[in-house]
Scaffold this motif. Structure first.
Motif, PDB file in Angstrom:
ATOM      1  N   ILE A 150     -16.944  10.088   6.951  1.00  0.00           N
ATOM      2  CA  ILE A 150     -16.334  10.708   5.219  1.00  0.00           C
ATOM      3  C   ILE A 150     -15.457   9.970   4.887  1.00  0.00           C
ATOM      4  CG2 ILE A 150     -14.442  13.078   4.161  1.00  0.00           C
ATOM      5  CD1 ILE A 150     -15.731  14.363   6.489  1.00  0.00           C
ATOM      6  N   LEU A 151     -14.167   8.652   5.795  1.00  0.00           N
ATOM      7  CA  LEU A 151     -13.640   8.316   5.012  1.00  0.00           C
ATOM      8  C   LEU A 151     -14.527   6.360   3.955  1.00  0.00           C
ATOM      9  CD1 LEU A 151     -10.741   6.494   5.235  1.00  0.00           C
ATOM     10  CD2 LEU A 151     -11.101   5.778   6.829  1.00  0.00           C
ATOM     11  N   ASN A 152     -15.550   6.418   5.192  1.00  0.00           N
ATOM     12  CA  ASN A 152     -16.442   5.669   4.837  1.00  0.00           C
ATOM     13  C   ASN A 152     -16.533   6.319   3.262  1.00  0.00           C
ATOM     14  OD1 ASN A 152     -15.707   3.889   6.591  1.00  0.00           O
ATOM     15  ND2 ASN A 152     -17.810   4.931   7.824  1.00  0.00           N
ATOM     16  N   ARG A 153     -17.246   7.129   3.133  1.00  0.00           N
ATOM     17  CA  ARG A 153     -18.260   7.830   1.698  1.00  0.00           C
ATOM     18  C   ARG A 153     -16.278   7.341   0.381  1.00  0.00           C
ATOM     19  NH1 ARG A 153     -22.832  10.322   1.578  1.00  0.00           N
ATOM     20  NH2 ARG A 153     -21.697  11.443  -0.184  1.00  0.00           N
ATOM     21  N   LEU A 154     -15.731   8.010   0.847  1.00  0.00           N
ATOM     22  CA  LEU A 154     -13.986   8.278   0.412  1.00  0.00           C
ATOM     23  C   LEU A 154     -13.830   6.870  -0.258  1.00  0.00           C
ATOM     24  CD1 LEU A 154     -12.310   9.768  -0.970  1.00  0.00           C
ATOM     25  CD2 LEU A 154     -10.769   9.678   1.419  1.00  0.00           C
ATOM     26  N   GLN A 155     -13.842   5.894   0.767  1.00  0.00           N
ATOM     27  CA  GLN A 155     -13.528   4.839   0.143  1.00  0.00           C
ATOM     28  C   GLN A 155     -14.203   3.689  -1.103  1.00  0.00           C
ATOM     29  OE1 GLN A 155     -10.129   3.193   3.794  1.00  0.00           O
ATOM     30  NE2 GLN A 155     -12.511   2.660   4.047  1.00  0.00           N
ATOM     31  N   HIS A 156     -15.498   4.452  -0.245  1.00  0.00           N
ATOM     32  CA  HIS A 156     -16.694   4.037  -1.424  1.00  0.00           C
ATOM     33  C   HIS A 156     -16.465   4.341  -2.726  1.00  0.00           C
ATOM     34  CE1 HIS A 156     -20.148   3.523  -2.992  1.00  0.00           C
ATOM     35  NE2 HIS A 156     -20.932   2.208  -2.653  1.00  0.00           N
ATOM     36  N   SER A 157     -16.293   5.752  -2.950  1.00  0.00           N
ATOM     37  CA  SER A 157     -15.785   6.470  -3.888  1.00  0.00           C
ATOM     38  C   SER A 157     -14.673   4.882  -4.355  1.00  0.00           C
ATOM     39  CB  SER A 157     -15.991   7.364  -3.847  1.00  0.00           C
ATOM     40  OG  SER A 157     -15.710   8.395  -4.765  1.00  0.00           O
ATOM     41  N   MET A 158     -13.362   5.404  -4.363  1.00  0.00           N
ATOM     42  CA  MET A 158     -12.734   5.032  -4.473  1.00  0.00           C
ATOM     43  C   MET A 158     -12.733   3.312  -4.674  1.00  0.00           C
ATOM     44  SD  MET A 158     -10.167   6.563  -2.099  1.00  0.00           S
ATOM     45  CE  MET A 158      -8.372   5.469  -2.744  1.00  0.00           C
TER      46      MET A 158
END
Length: 409
Positions: A50-58
């Motif tokens: 989830i963190l990886n996807r969040l950071q990609h979105s950011m």
């Protein structure tokens, strides 16, 4: 800039008619992303994906959604954030229904076969008529996690325009929440006969081919319930390629319109052409070409792409009056800027720059923002931007639904 200022200044409100929305409404827990939240997230190794996807979105300042199919995993992360955030009516159908009432449409009907009791109450308080079908299965309220972020918390990818946005973590929904029970279908259709617009969503939660076939037959029935009915499907990000293929095969043929952002456009383009590079930051000219290619590949007569600073609309020849479609986009841009909050509204510099590039590639034009590209009509508008944005959640759904119902195509 003056030509667009004039377009906004002299814009007249469109005539609006009864609307149906469906099929996903839920409750959103809106959580601001802070440095401390990111630090806490990094300590939770079990949430690394989830963190990886969040950071990609950011990194790309782009809206994205991650659907968790393991309910135990979603329950664990939901519990972790249970003491933070604020609640709001969510889901594309719920957000759109609430917005339709805000702009004065009545009646607004929201078909939500699996809405929980609190969700139904929120819809009713918004002046919306929720159509629920308990016999499809009693469902609890679903709470989705909406992580709203501002640029600057992590380094941005090259070429990305800084902007506020959000990343959504949601549980997988029972496919029954996206279809009307067969024994209630006739009653449902009778209740929506006065509607002229159907803003439909939630198809990403379907799983089996049989689910898609059932949903497609119901979309066709909705489309035929009124000779003036037009159907629209709103896309979401982060959908797997198999589901995208099923949506293209079964759902799109019964849609008059689809709405998507630049990330979602890229996901669908890769379904048509696996070698497509769409999804990375694209130039405005490339985005127009991709949108035209999407129109050719799907056969849908109206495709609305929204990205930061401007909107692109692709219309099949003869499907309407482009000037009125352009006005619908301008009307929606005004409403979205107001919903974003922050007070003062200014013309988007990104949108104005994009218009100059598109004008150089496809112009000249007799009417601002209306081009012919290949055999398609392209409508372009730069948006208004609220300075000091207070919210991003639901703005894409507000934009798409408002532009769709205001467009007399």
């Amino acid at each position: 800039m003056n030509v667009w200022s004039d377009q906004y200044a002299f814009l007249q409100n469109p005539r609006l008619y009864p609307v149906l929305t469906g099929f996903n409404a839920n409750i959103d827990r809106i959580i601001p992303v802070t440095p401390s939240l990111l630090c806490d997230f990094r300590k939770q190794k079990k949430f690394s994906s989830i963190l990886n996807r969040l950071q990609h979105s950011m990194r790309y300042c782009s809206a994205d959604e991650m659907v968790i199919h393991d309910h135990a995993v979603f329950s664990e992360i939901s519990s972790y954030f249970s003491n933070t955030g604020t609640f709001a009516l969510g889901g594309q159908a719920g957000i759109a229904a609430q917005q339709m009432r805000r702009i004065g449409i009545a009646p607004v009907t929201c078909a939500v076969p699996g809405a929980g009791p609190r969700t139904r109450t929120l819809l009713q308080h918004a002046g919306v008529l929720p159509l629920t079908f308990p016999e499809a299965g009693k469902h609890p309220d679903r709470i989705h996690l909406i992580f709203e972020f501002s640029p600057g918390l992590i380094p941005l990818a090259e070429g990305v325009v800084p902007r506020n946005n959000r990343f959504i973590v949601s549980p997988a929904h029972d496919p029954r929440t996206v279809v009307i029970p067969i024994d209630r279908q006739d009653s449902f259709l009778n209740q929506i006969r006065s509607c002229r617009r159907a803003f439909l969503s939630g198809y990403q939660f379907l799983e089996k081919k049989e689910d898609f076939i059932t949903a497609a037959s119901q979309a066709l029935a909705i489309r035929r319930v009124n000779p003036l009915m037009r159907t629209h499907m709103e896309c979401v990000s982060g959908v797997n390629s198999r589901v995208i293929s099923m949506i293209i095969e079964h759902i799109f043929p019964h849609m008059d319109s689809i709405g998507l952002n630049e990330l979602e456009l890229g996901e669908y383009m890769r379904s048509f052409d696996p070698k497509s590079i769409s999804g990375s930051p694209l130039s405005p000219v490339s985005m127009v070409r991709d949108a035209v290619a999407c129109a050719h590949a799907t056969g849908v007569q109206r495709i609305h792409v929204h990205t930061f600073g401007y909107y692109i609309l692709i219309l099949a020849p003869g499907s309407g009056e482009p000037v009125l479609s352009r006005n619908a986009l301008l009307f929606a841009a005004q409403k979205v800027a107001g919903e974003a909050g922050g007070g003062n509204q200014v013309m988007s510099c990104e949108g104005l720059n994009a218009y100059e590039k598109i004008l150089a590639a496809f112009g000249p034009v007799e009417t601002p923002g209306i081009f012919t590209v290949e055999d398609q009509i392209v409508v372009f508008v730069p948006t208004l931007i609220s300075q000091g944005v207070k919210k991003t959640t639901g703005l894409g759904d507000i934009l798409s639904s408002t532009a769709f119902v205001a467009d007399p195509f």
